[in-house]
Design an enzyme around this catalytic site. Structure first.
Site, mmCIF file in Angstrom:
data_model
loop_
_atom_site.group_PDB
_atom_site.id
_atom_site.type_symbol
_atom_site.label_atom_id
_atom_site.label_comp_id
_atom_site.label_asym_id
_atom_site.label_seq_id
_atom_site.Cartn_x
_atom_site.Cartn_y
_atom_site.Cartn_z
ATOM 1 N N HIS A 1 3.268 38.676 -20.437
ATOM 2 C CA HIS A 1 4.113 37.849 -19.568
ATOM 3 C C HIS A 1 5.226 38.726 -18.994
ATOM 4 C CE1 HIS A 1 6.802 37.851 -22.994
ATOM 5 N NE2 HIS A 1 5.879 37.290 -23.753
ATOM 6 N N HIS B 1 6.957 41.341 -21.211
ATOM 7 C CA HIS B 1 6.261 42.616 -21.426
ATOM 8 C C HIS B 1 6.397 43.518 -20.189
ATOM 9 C CE1 HIS B 1 3.753 39.880 -24.090
ATOM 10 N NE2 HIS B 1 4.075 40.833 -24.925
ATOM 11 N N GLY C 1 10.923 44.207 -27.493
ATOM 12 C CA GLY C 1 11.751 43.133 -26.941
ATOM 13 C C GLY C 1 12.748 42.599 -27.967
ATOM 14 N N GLN D 1 12.162 42.135 -35.907
ATOM 15 C CA GLN D 1 11.145 43.189 -35.758
ATOM 16 C C GLN D 1 11.779 44.459 -35.203
ATOM 17 O OE1 GLN D 1 7.016 42.694 -34.114
ATOM 18 N NE2 GLN D 1 7.958 43.382 -32.216
HETATM 19 O O1 PAF Z 1 5.696 42.319 -30.886
HETATM 20 C C1 PAF Z 1 4.456 42.440 -30.915
HETATM 21 O O2 PAF Z 1 3.752 42.101 -29.966
HETATM 22 C C2 PAF Z 1 3.795 43.033 -32.147
HETATM 23 O O3 PAF Z 1 4.450 42.650 -33.304
HETATM 24 C C3 PAF Z 1 3.663 44.577 -32.082
HETATM 25 C C4 PAF Z 1 5.008 45.265 -32.043
HETATM 26 C C5 PAF Z 1 2.865 44.963 -30.849
HETATM 27 C C6 PAF Z 1 2.918 45.080 -33.315
HETATM 28 O O4 PAF Z 1 1.650 44.521 -33.419
#
Ligand code: PAF
Length: 284
Positions: free
Chosen positions: A33, A36, A151, A157
């Site tokens: 989307h 990204h 993001g 994360q």
């Molecule tokens: O944020 C994501 O889309 C996923 O957690 C990642 C960082 C690609 C790892 O699979």
């Protein structure tokens, strides 16, 4: 733009096409989307060569989660990345990333078992493991600058990956992209596609609720636990299943104290079976 699914081919291609120039990498699980694409645009501004991976990583999904239904839209994703001017799209298979059943994984500090990690045990172990594997596949030669972009919507994360890079001495700069929002404020996410029309209408309320938390703190309230509970109750009354509403220090992700100046409020809650997360960073 090259679309490559084998790790060996990726290495061969990067060894010739990206040797000695700055390299930026955007790992994704596809179903791309505008959030990204804005990471890709940021990557293009920062580096001469841009690699994007698309891999739905089974290791970061729990047994009862949405691995099998996670939206897979490879052809559309490739078209978007071509338009965005990406150099290489890496689309490995599961056996390319995890060639053996008993895979080596990364053990993470306690912070990975809080917030989303408390609700999704092992999730961040899966994320950290795949990210490190992808880093090792993409960044192996000499590049004047090595960058990876994530993001801010997935703030925990991002925090954990920054810790991973710093503590394991990985020579890659971790850059963050702002959360992209729909016009009503809902944070863009691949999982928004699961929402039924009434749930989609309600979904923007998570962001609104977090904005109210920010307002409460900025007007001087320091009873953080009460604010968190009240916000959770408010959403619950409206039919949400709330995983957490949590005020934290933006720097350490430790529970916020009255002394913290840079804060973040994070929220995770479900509309039906769709789990949404969001956050707002703010100063007092
Ligand atoms: O944020 C994501 O889309 C996923 O957690 C990642 C960082 C690609 C790892 O699979």
């Amino acid at each position: 733009m090259q679309v490559i699914s084998s790790a060996k081919e990726l290495r061969q291609h990067l060894a010739s096409a990206a040797q000695g120039i700055s390299l930026a990498f955007v790992p994704t699980m596809g179903n791309l989307h505008a959030g990204h694409i804005s990471l890709v645009e940021q990557a293009k501004q920062q580096a001469q060569f841009v690699v994007v991976s698309i891999f739905v990583n089974p290791l970061q999904f729990g047994a009862n989660e949405d691995l099998s239904s996670y939206p897979r839209t490879l052809d559309e994703d490739i078209a978007k990345l071509r338009l965005a001017g990406v150099d290489v799209v890496f689309t490995p298979t599961e056996s390319e990333i995890y060639p053996v059943l008993q895979t080596v994984t990364i053990e993470l500090p306690e912070i990975a078992n809080t917030l989303c990690g408390a609700i999704r045990p092992g999730h961040f172990r899966g994320v950290a493991t795949v990210v490190l594997k992808l880093f090792n596949l993409v960044f192996f030669g000499h590049a004047p600058r090595k960058i990876a972009l994530f993001g801010k919507k997935d703030f925990q994360q991002l925090f954990i990956i920054r810790q991973l890079a710093q503590q394991l001495n990985i020579p890659i700069e971790i850059l963050a992209g702002e959360t992209m929002r729909e016009t009503d404020g809902l944070a863009m996410s691949s999982r928004n596609a699961y929402l039924k029309p009434a749930q989609r209408q309600e979904a923007q309320r998570l962001y609104r609720a977090l904005q109210q938390v920010v307002q409460a703190v900025q007007t001087g309230r320091t009873d953080f636990a009460t604010i968190e509970t009240q916000t959770g109750q408010y959403l619950t009354q409206l039919g949400w299943i709330v995983d957490y509403i949590s005020l934290r220090s933006a720097a350490s992700l430790a529970p916020a104290t009255a002394d913290d100046q840079q804060l973040i409020v994070l929220g995770a809650a479900r509309q039906g079976r769709t789990r949404l997360i969001d956050n707002i960073e703010f100063g007092k």
